[in-house]
Write a protein that holds these residues in place. Structure first.
Motif, PDB file in Angstrom:
ATOM      1  N   LEU A   1       0.828  -1.204   0.000  1.00  0.00           N
ATOM      2  CA  LEU A   1       0.000   0.000   0.000  1.00  0.00           C
ATOM      3  C   LEU A   1       0.865   1.258   0.000  1.00  0.00           C
ATOM      4  N   ALA A   2       1.968   1.217   0.747  1.00  0.00           N
ATOM      5  CA  ALA A   2       2.876   2.369   0.789  1.00  0.00           C
ATOM      6  C   ALA A   2       3.511   2.602  -0.577  1.00  0.00           C
ATOM      7  N   LEU A   3       3.896   1.526  -1.254  1.00  0.00           N
ATOM      8  CA  LEU A   3       4.472   1.640  -2.589  1.00  0.00           C
ATOM      9  C   LEU A   3       3.451   2.219  -3.558  1.00  0.00           C
ATOM     10  N   ALA A   4       2.217   1.744  -3.480  1.00  0.00           N
ATOM     11  CA  ALA A   4       1.167   2.251  -4.362  1.00  0.00           C
ATOM     12  C   ALA A   4       0.950   3.742  -4.140  1.00  0.00           C
ATOM     13  N   LEU A   5       0.943   4.166  -2.880  1.00  0.00           N
ATOM     14  CA  LEU A   5       0.745   5.582  -2.577  1.00  0.00           C
ATOM     15  C   LEU A   5       1.911   6.418  -3.093  1.00  0.00           C
ATOM     16  N   ALA A   6       3.132   5.931  -2.909  1.00  0.00           N
ATOM     17  CA  ALA A   6       4.309   6.679  -3.366  1.00  0.00           C
ATOM     18  C   ALA A   6       4.304   6.824  -4.881  1.00  0.00           C
ATOM     19  N   VAL A   7       4.001   5.743  -5.599  1.00  0.00           N
ATOM     20  CA  VAL A   7       3.965   5.801  -7.067  1.00  0.00           C
ATOM     21  C   VAL A   7       2.837   6.713  -7.532  1.00  0.00           C
ATOM     22  N   PHE A   8       1.716   6.688  -6.819  1.00  0.00           N
ATOM     23  CA  PHE A   8       0.591   7.553  -7.168  1.00  0.00           C
ATOM     24  C   PHE A   8       0.969   9.026  -7.037  1.00  0.00           C
ATOM     25  N   ILE A   9       1.658   9.363  -5.951  1.00  0.00           N
ATOM     26  CA  ILE A   9       2.085  10.748  -5.741  1.00  0.00           C
ATOM     27  C   ILE A   9       3.061  11.175  -6.836  1.00  0.00           C
TER      28      ILE A   9
ATOM     29  N   GLY B   1      19.960   9.946  -4.516  1.00  0.00           N
ATOM     30  CA  GLY B   1      18.632   9.964  -5.121  1.00  0.00           C
ATOM     31  C   GLY B   1      17.681  10.885  -4.376  1.00  0.00           C
ATOM     32  N   GLY B   2      17.730  10.838  -3.040  1.00  0.00           N
ATOM     33  CA  GLY B   2      16.878  11.724  -2.249  1.00  0.00           C
ATOM     34  C   GLY B   2      17.238  13.180  -2.442  1.00  0.00           C
ATOM     35  N   VAL B   3      18.540  13.471  -2.486  1.00  0.00           N
ATOM     36  CA  VAL B   3      18.991  14.849  -2.713  1.00  0.00           C
ATOM     37  C   VAL B   3      18.527  15.350  -4.076  1.00  0.00           C
ATOM     38  N   TYR B   4      18.578  14.470  -5.075  1.00  0.00           N
ATOM     39  CA  TYR B   4      18.155  14.864  -6.410  1.00  0.00           C
ATOM     40  C   TYR B   4      16.661  15.184  -6.446  1.00  0.00           C
ATOM     41  N   LEU B   5      15.866  14.432  -5.703  1.00  0.00           N
ATOM     42  CA  LEU B   5      14.431  14.726  -5.630  1.00  0.00           C
ATOM     43  C   LEU B   5      14.199  16.101  -5.011  1.00  0.00           C
TER      44      LEU B   5
ATOM     45  N   LEU C   1       1.480  27.388 -12.678  1.00  0.00           N
ATOM     46  CA  LEU C   1       2.347  27.791 -11.578  1.00  0.00           C
ATOM     47  C   LEU C   1       1.961  27.055 -10.299  1.00  0.00           C
ATOM     48  N   ARG C   2       0.665  26.989 -10.012  1.00  0.00           N
ATOM     49  CA  ARG C   2       0.199  26.287  -8.825  1.00  0.00           C
ATOM     50  C   ARG C   2       0.547  24.802  -8.898  1.00  0.00           C
ATOM     51  N   LEU C   3       0.372  24.216 -10.098  1.00  0.00           N
ATOM     52  CA  LEU C   3       0.671  22.809 -10.284  1.00  0.00           C
ATOM     53  C   LEU C   3       2.152  22.526 -10.051  1.00  0.00           C
ATOM     54  N   LYS C   4       3.010  23.367 -10.604  1.00  0.00           N
ATOM     55  CA  LYS C   4       4.451  23.173 -10.455  1.00  0.00           C
ATOM     56  C   LYS C   4       4.888  23.326  -9.000  1.00  0.00           C
ATOM     57  N   ARG C   5       4.357  24.342  -8.313  1.00  0.00           N
ATOM     58  CA  ARG C   5       4.757  24.556  -6.923  1.00  0.00           C
ATOM     59  C   ARG C   5       4.231  23.449  -6.009  1.00  0.00           C
ATOM     60  N   GLY C   6       3.039  22.974  -6.292  1.00  0.00           N
ATOM     61  CA  GLY C   6       2.519  21.853  -5.518  1.00  0.00           C
ATOM     62  C   GLY C   6       3.366  20.610  -5.722  1.00  0.00           C
ATOM     63  N   ALA C   7       3.727  20.354  -6.987  1.00  0.00           N
ATOM     64  CA  ALA C   7       4.575  19.203  -7.291  1.00  0.00           C
ATOM     65  C   ALA C   7       5.946  19.369  -6.652  1.00  0.00           C
TER      66      ALA C   7
ATOM     67  N   ILE D   1      10.109  17.713  -2.666  1.00  0.00           N
ATOM     68  CA  ILE D   1      11.000  18.068  -1.563  1.00  0.00           C
ATOM     69  C   ILE D   1      10.702  17.179  -0.347  1.00  0.00           C
ATOM     70  N   GLY D   2       9.414  16.997  -0.058  1.00  0.00           N
ATOM     71  CA  GLY D   2       9.032  16.160   1.070  1.00  0.00           C
ATOM     72  C   GLY D   2       9.439  14.707   0.883  1.00  0.00           C
ATOM     73  N   VAL D   3       9.215  14.187  -0.320  1.00  0.00           N
ATOM     74  CA  VAL D   3       9.581  12.804  -0.607  1.00  0.00           C
ATOM     75  C   VAL D   3      11.093  12.622  -0.559  1.00  0.00           C
ATOM     76  N   GLY D   4      11.832  13.584  -1.103  1.00  0.00           N
ATOM     77  CA  GLY D   4      13.287  13.505  -1.060  1.00  0.00           C
ATOM     78  C   GLY D   4      13.808  13.488   0.367  1.00  0.00           C
ATOM     79  N   GLY D   5      13.208  14.319   1.225  1.00  0.00           N
ATOM     80  CA  GLY D   5      13.601  14.301   2.631  1.00  0.00           C
ATOM     81  C   GLY D   5      13.323  12.979   3.297  1.00  0.00           C
ATOM     82  N   PHE D   6      12.199  12.353   2.936  1.00  0.00           N
ATOM     83  CA  PHE D   6      11.860  11.027   3.488  1.00  0.00           C
ATOM     84  C   PHE D   6      12.889   9.988   3.056  1.00  0.00           C
ATOM     85  N   VAL D   7      13.265  10.026   1.787  1.00  0.00           N
ATOM     86  CA  VAL D   7      14.231   9.047   1.268  1.00  0.00           C
ATOM     87  C   VAL D   7      15.575   9.196   1.981  1.00  0.00           C
TER      88      VAL D   7
END
Length: 203
Positions: free
Chosen positions: A7-15, A79-83, A183-189, A194-200
């Motif tokens: 489920l965690a993998l599915a959520l990560a790929v979805f994001i 990889g996390g830093v690159y994200l 602009l909103r889409l890019k900033r949201g993404a 940034i959050g995912v990279g920090g998690f990694v």
């Protein structure tokens, strides 16, 4: 793989699938210029490209994890830093409308192959798998069944997510071409990356 990791993998790929990139913009272009059908064929090619990278990542990372743990840790952190870098880059982009009318040609086979080659030619796809897989799979003992489950989850989520973009684009063309919306889409993404990279990095 446990149910929780699946489920965690599915959520990560979805994001990740929701974040704008070459595949998303190319899918929008197909839907806006050729309709939903050709866009779905193109998405199928994109999905196959991700499965190829998944196979490469599992084989390569399994070997690295078993033989070179220090190098493996360095690759994961890189990889996390690159994200995080990609997220910051998206935040700094200007509020300009995306050019959605490029790279479109007719033909089912050509459409499928162009989707496949787009993913294979995108180094970010490989880096995503290098960064994410260790958080969801035991790379010291990846079985055929685990690989099949991961492939099913990834292909299903990616195809469904990008198909949603195609269907949405067919109905909301003015929204996708609005500079403010982009602009909103890019900033949201960017925030998500940034959050995912920090998690990694911290995992």
């Amino acid at each position: 793989m446990t149910l929780h990791s699946i489920l965690a993998l599915a959520l990560a790929v979805f994001i990740l699938g929701l974040t704008p990139g070459p595949g998303v913009f190319a899918t929008l272009a197909r839907a806006l210029t050729q309709g939903v059908g050709p866009a779905l064929i193109f998405v199928a090619g994109l999905t196959l490209g991700d499965l190829v990278y998944l196979a490469f990542a599992v084989l390569g990372l399994s070997y690295i994890a078993a033989e070179f743990s220090g190098i493996f840790l360095g690759i994961k952190i890189a990889g996390g830093v690159y994200l995080v870098y990609l997220g910051i880059t998206l935040w700094r982009t200007k509020a300009e409308a995306a050019d959605l009318g490029v790279g479109v040609e007719r033909g089912r086979v050509r459409g499928f192959l162009s989707g496949l080659m787009l993913t294979l030619g995108n180094p970010k796809a490989a880096i995503f798998y290098i960064a994410f897989l260790p958080s969801f799979m035991d790379l010291h003992a990846v079985s055929l069944s685990q690989f099949a489950i991961a492939a099913g989850v990834i292909s299903g989520v990616i195809f469904t997510t990008l198909s949603g973009y195609a269907l949405l684009a067919a109905r909301l063309r003015p929204v996708f071409k609005s500079p403010r919306a982009m602009l909103r889409l890019k900033r949201g993404a960017g925030s998500v990356m940034i959050g995912v990279g920090g998690f990694v990095i911290s995992s």
